[in-house]
Design a protein around this motif. Structure first.
Motif, mmCIF file in Angstrom:
data_model
loop_
_atom_site.group_PDB
_atom_site.id
_atom_site.type_symbol
_atom_site.label_atom_id
_atom_site.label_comp_id
_atom_site.label_asym_id
_atom_site.label_seq_id
_atom_site.Cartn_x
_atom_site.Cartn_y
_atom_site.Cartn_z
ATOM 1 N N HIS A 96 0.840 -1.201 0.000
ATOM 2 C CA HIS A 96 0.000 0.000 0.000
ATOM 3 C C HIS A 96 0.874 1.250 0.000
ATOM 4 C CE1 HIS A 96 -1.765 3.279 2.430
ATOM 5 N NE2 HIS A 96 -2.931 2.925 1.914
ATOM 6 N N THR A 97 0.480 2.272 -0.755
ATOM 7 C CA THR A 97 1.183 3.551 -0.732
ATOM 8 C C THR A 97 0.176 4.672 -0.487
ATOM 9 O OG1 THR A 97 0.980 4.105 -3.090
ATOM 10 C CG2 THR A 97 2.799 2.680 -2.458
ATOM 11 N N GLU A 98 0.649 5.719 0.216
ATOM 12 C CA GLU A 98 -0.236 6.829 0.569
ATOM 13 C C GLU A 98 -0.726 7.604 -0.648
ATOM 14 O OE1 GLU A 98 3.115 7.469 3.628
ATOM 15 O OE2 GLU A 98 2.761 5.978 2.065
ATOM 16 N N ASN A 99 0.018 7.517 -1.749
ATOM 17 C CA ASN A 99 -0.400 8.261 -2.941
ATOM 18 C C ASN A 99 -1.428 7.510 -3.778
ATOM 19 O OD1 ASN A 99 1.767 6.481 -3.547
ATOM 20 N ND2 ASN A 99 2.114 7.507 -5.484
ATOM 21 N N GLY A 100 -1.874 6.332 -3.316
ATOM 22 C CA GLY A 100 -3.028 5.721 -3.945
ATOM 23 C C GLY A 100 -2.853 4.447 -4.724
ATOM 24 N N ILE A 101 -2.025 3.515 -4.243
ATOM 25 C CA ILE A 101 -1.890 2.206 -4.885
ATOM 26 C C ILE A 101 -2.026 1.123 -3.822
ATOM 27 C CG2 ILE A 101 -0.433 0.625 -6.211
ATOM 28 C CD1 ILE A 101 1.100 3.032 -7.282
ATOM 29 N N LEU A 102 -2.761 0.075 -4.127
ATOM 30 C CA LEU A 102 -2.763 -1.141 -3.326
ATOM 31 C C LEU A 102 -2.428 -2.281 -4.279
ATOM 32 C CD1 LEU A 102 -3.229 -2.435 -0.565
ATOM 33 C CD2 LEU A 102 -5.616 -2.823 -1.234
#
Length: 220
Positions: free
Chosen positions: A48-54
């Motif tokens: 998961h990344t805070e900029n919007g990817i799972l």
């Protein structure tokens, strides 16, 4: 003394051993980004990344970077089958609802009771705290990856942090080029000696009080 390239990868490889099948994991900037390259492909781990990817995958091969795909630090990444994209509000909603099994962060300092300071050195310009505050408070397990000492040789694992805190009593595990510590009941336990180090070296270079685990092992 700063951590060299080989030591950075050693720390990242050891951190990957804390990740098990099916976990949802967030990787911070710096050494934590390297952990993605050591997670087995068949584990079904969703990064998961805070900029919007799972569903972030390992680093792309040189020349195969996609300018539209990056992690929260702005570095190019790949994605895995089943990955999804969303806005930052949703990304932080995932964090705040406690859906992350593990977050792996870098740090400037960690105290023996698990306090984390990782976002500012007074007097220096910084981009901001980012998602570290939420990540350190809401993930089920918080792992800190860091060099054991500062450039001047002073310990970064202290009785009490001297830098502004990001989170209080949040670290569960600390991995450096010298050692693996667990934080339990506000005490620091030496769990593992990393290759090339020794118990005496670790204790002498750590300002915090260190308790030796009965199950102490040597890292590989």
């Amino acid at each position: 003394m700063a951590v060299g390239i080989t030591e950075r990868y050693l720390i990242a490889k050891r951190a990957a051993q804390e990740i098990t099948r099916g976990m949802i994991v967030n990787l911070g900037i710096g050494i934590p980004t390297l952990v993605a390259d050591y997670i087995p492909n068949d584990y079904g781990v969703m990064l998961h990344t805070e900029n919007g990817i799972l569903g972030m995958g390992p680093s792309p091969e040189t020349g195969k970077e996609d300018g539209h795909l990056s992690n929260a630090g702005g570095f190019p990444v790949t994605i895995k089958k089943g990955a999804s994209y969303f806005d930052s509000a949703t990304a932080f909603g995932i964090i705040r609802r406690g859906y992350l099994d593990v977050t792996i962060l870098g740090a400037l300092q960690v105290s023996e009771c698990g306090d984390i300071a990782n976002w500012i050195v007074p007097g220096k310009r910084v981009p901001g705290m980012g998602g570290a505050m939420e990540l350190a408070q809401k993930a089920k397990k918080v792992i800190v990856l860091m060099n054991h000492t500062s450039k001047d040789g002073s310990s970064k694992i202290l009785k009490t942090c001297t830098l502004p805190l990001t989170a209080v009593k949040s670290a569960n595990l600390i991995i450096t080029e010298k050692a693996v510590f667990k934080v339990q009941d506000e005490r620091l336990y030496l769990k593992e000696v990393m290759p090339g180090s020794s118990i005496n070296d670790i204790v002498n270079s750590t300002d915090a009080s260190v308790t030796i685990c009965d199950s102490l092992t040597n890292g590989k």
